[in-house]
Design a protein around this motif. Structure first.
Motif, PDB file in Angstrom:
ATOM      1  N   CYS A 280      -2.427   4.590 -11.111  1.00  0.00           N
ATOM      2  CA  CYS A 280      -2.726   5.688 -10.207  1.00  0.00           C
ATOM      3  C   CYS A 280      -2.265   5.283  -8.811  1.00  0.00           C
ATOM      4  O   CYS A 280      -2.201   4.101  -8.495  1.00  0.00           O
ATOM      5  N   SER A 281      -1.967   6.281  -8.003  1.00  0.00           N
ATOM      6  CA  SER A 281      -1.560   6.003  -6.627  1.00  0.00           C
ATOM      7  C   SER A 281      -2.325   6.943  -5.721  1.00  0.00           C
ATOM      8  O   SER A 281      -2.262   8.163  -5.884  1.00  0.00           O
ATOM      9  N   ARG A 282      -3.085   6.364  -4.796  1.00  0.00           N
ATOM     10  CA  ARG A 282      -3.980   7.160  -3.957  1.00  0.00           C
ATOM     11  C   ARG A 282      -3.687   6.914  -2.480  1.00  0.00           C
ATOM     12  O   ARG A 282      -3.591   5.747  -2.049  1.00  0.00           O
ATOM     13  N   ASN A 283      -3.545   7.958  -1.709  1.00  0.00           N
ATOM     14  CA  ASN A 283      -3.337   7.852  -0.260  1.00  0.00           C
ATOM     15  C   ASN A 283      -2.159   6.930   0.073  1.00  0.00           C
ATOM     16  O   ASN A 283      -1.179   6.891  -0.680  1.00  0.00           O
ATOM     17  N   ALA A 284      -2.294   6.163   1.131  1.00  0.00           N
ATOM     18  CA  ALA A 284      -1.202   5.290   1.579  1.00  0.00           C
ATOM     19  C   ALA A 284      -1.779   4.281   2.560  1.00  0.00           C
ATOM     20  O   ALA A 284      -2.891   4.466   3.062  1.00  0.00           O
ATOM     21  N   THR A 285      -1.016   3.231   2.836  1.00  0.00           N
ATOM     22  CA  THR A 285      -1.465   2.221   3.802  1.00  0.00           C
ATOM     23  C   THR A 285      -0.513   2.198   5.003  1.00  0.00           C
ATOM     24  O   THR A 285       0.534   2.852   4.988  1.00  0.00           O
ATOM     25  N   LEU A 286      -0.867   1.386   5.987  1.00  0.00           N
ATOM     26  CA  LEU A 286      -0.056   1.268   7.199  1.00  0.00           C
ATOM     27  C   LEU A 286       1.403   0.953   6.866  1.00  0.00           C
ATOM     28  O   LEU A 286       2.325   1.521   7.449  1.00  0.00           O
ATOM     29  N   GLU A 287       1.604   0.051   5.896  1.00  0.00           N
ATOM     30  CA  GLU A 287       2.962  -0.331   5.493  1.00  0.00           C
ATOM     31  C   GLU A 287       3.780   0.898   5.061  1.00  0.00           C
ATOM     32  O   GLU A 287       4.966   1.017   5.384  1.00  0.00           O
ATOM     33  N   ASP A 288       3.155   1.797   4.316  1.00  0.00           N
ATOM     34  CA  ASP A 288       3.849   3.004   3.850  1.00  0.00           C
ATOM     35  C   ASP A 288       4.179   3.936   5.024  1.00  0.00           C
ATOM     36  O   ASP A 288       5.265   4.506   5.085  1.00  0.00           O
ATOM     37  N   PHE A 289       3.227   4.098   5.932  1.00  0.00           N
ATOM     38  CA  PHE A 289       3.473   4.929   7.117  1.00  0.00           C
ATOM     39  C   PHE A 289       4.649   4.371   7.917  1.00  0.00           C
ATOM     40  O   PHE A 289       5.530   5.112   8.364  1.00  0.00           O
ATOM     41  N   GLU A 290       4.653   3.051   8.105  1.00  0.00           N
ATOM     42  CA  GLU A 290       5.732   2.440   8.914  1.00  0.00           C
ATOM     43  C   GLU A 290       7.078   2.586   8.212  1.00  0.00           C
ATOM     44  O   GLU A 290       8.101   2.802   8.865  1.00  0.00           O
ATOM     45  N   HIS A 291       7.070   2.495   6.889  1.00  0.00           N
ATOM     46  CA  HIS A 291       8.316   2.679   6.128  1.00  0.00           C
ATOM     47  C   HIS A 291       8.861   4.094   6.342  1.00  0.00           C
ATOM     48  O   HIS A 291      10.049   4.278   6.617  1.00  0.00           O
ATOM     49  N   VAL A 292       7.978   5.090   6.243  1.00  0.00           N
ATOM     50  CA  VAL A 292       8.412   6.485   6.408  1.00  0.00           C
ATOM     51  C   VAL A 292       8.909   6.722   7.836  1.00  0.00           C
ATOM     52  O   VAL A 292       9.935   7.380   8.045  1.00  0.00           O
TER      53      VAL A 292
END
Ligand SMILES: [Zn+2]
Ligand SMILES: [Zn+2]
Length: 337
Positions: A280-292
């Motif tokens: 399962c994949s829920r929400n996101a973390t800081l790393e994902d925000f910075e990647h986007v």
């Protein structure tokens, strides 16, 4: 200042209140733009579980800082910032292991606590991410794209893999494009031909396959019988979730991003034979925000095709009903404040 509140299912109103006062550890932000998400649509429609009213919705925010104390992020008054809308506790087992996205005490802005459909909002400095180079349109899509970025990171996607993404809504389309940017070949699946055409023509997805009986055979043809090494479900529909691994290769990964309400049934021999990894994949973390944010800074994402509808906040209420209906071509609606 003005704000929009969801009084109860099916009813919004525009109201006035005092501007928030700043407090230690928080910043006051001017909300420039709010993105409308599935969560907001469900809250309005009255089918969001565990939701309490009245509530100020909105967790996809483009904002500018209007008051902030000195902070170690170096964020100053006048800076553009993206808000990570998941308020995590910092103490639970998930937080201690860096998985703030599934904190046991998570509070999401606009869901468990009032969100961004207001001219100014006070939020903890902890959840701000500098986004100086981004426009309002770019800032407002960071959160929904970060959900996709997180799912892709969970899957440990490698360049050259073939992935199937089921569901051409905003989350699905985000996963498709981000997977393509990461070097994957992407097959979009949806039961709506209009949305498939959109994914192929406007977003540039490699293949589009209409869901239904022949779709497994079509994916087999595209992949020379291998099937996709990674499958993402971005529908949250029970039937789609239960059959998604049919598109998956032996030894593949199956990532559940959409959320259904009840039980899912899998035939054990079928998923066992493939040694299926289900995650399962829920929400996101800081790393994902910075990647986007870095993808958006490089203008790699087709933003103009992704944001399909925009109105001023004074026009939101009469338009909201039409955004519930996918046949109006809505992918991402945004509201200017
Ligand atoms: Zn969202
Ligand atoms: Zn926690």
């Amino acid at each position: 200042m003005k704000y929009i509140t969801c009084e109860k299912p099916g009813e919004f109103s525009i109201k006035d209140k005092n501007k928030p006062l700043n407090s230690k550890g928080n910043a006051i932000l001017k909300v420039n733009k709010v993105g409308i998400c599935g969560t907001d649509l469900h809250a309005y429609a009255g089918n969001q579980a565990f939701f309490t009213y009245p509530r100020i919705l909105g967790h996809e925010l483009a904002t500018t800082v209007i008051d902030i104390e000195e902070n170690d992020k170096g964020i100053k008054i006048g800076d553009n910032v993206v808000v990570m809308p998941y308020l995590s506790c910092g103490n639970c087992v998930a937080c201690r292991n860096g998985k703030t996205n599934c904190c046991t005490n998570i509070k999401v802005l606009g869901v468990h606590t009032d969100g961004g459909m207001q001219e100014h909002i006070s939020v903890p400095i902890d959840v701000l991410i500098p986004a100086q180079k981004l426009t309002d349109d770019q800032m407002v899509v960071v959160e929904p794209l970060a959900i996709g970025a997180h799912a892709i990171r969970r899957s440990e996607l490698q360049t050259g893999e073939t992935v199937v993404v089921i569901g051409c809504g905003p989350i699905g389309v985000g996963i498709m494009k981000l997977a393509q940017i990461a070097g994957a070949k992407v097959i979009a699946i949806d039961v709506n031909q209009q949305r498939l055409d959109y994914a192929k023509e406007k977003i540039g997805i490699d293949y589009a396959v209409l869901g239904g009986r022949e779709s497994v055979e079509k994916v087999s043809q595209i992949t020379d019988g291998d099937m996709a090494t990674v499958v993402f479900d971005a529908t949250g529909h029970k039937a789609a979730l239960e059959s998604g691994s049919d598109y998956m290769s032996h030894g593949g990964r199956y990532v559940l991003v959409g959320l259904s309400k009840g039980e899912l049934v899998f035939t054990h021999p079928a998923i066992h034979a493939k040694e299926t990894t289900i995650m399962c994949s829920r929400n996101a973390t800081l790393e994902d925000f910075e990647h986007v944010i870095s993808i958006l800074e490089k203008n790699l994402f087709p933003l103009d095709s992704f944001i399909t509808h925009t109105v001023d906040y004074t026009e939101m209420i009469p338009n909201f009903d039409s955004w519930l209906n996918p046949s109006n071509g809505v992918i991402k609606a945004t509201v200017n404040f």
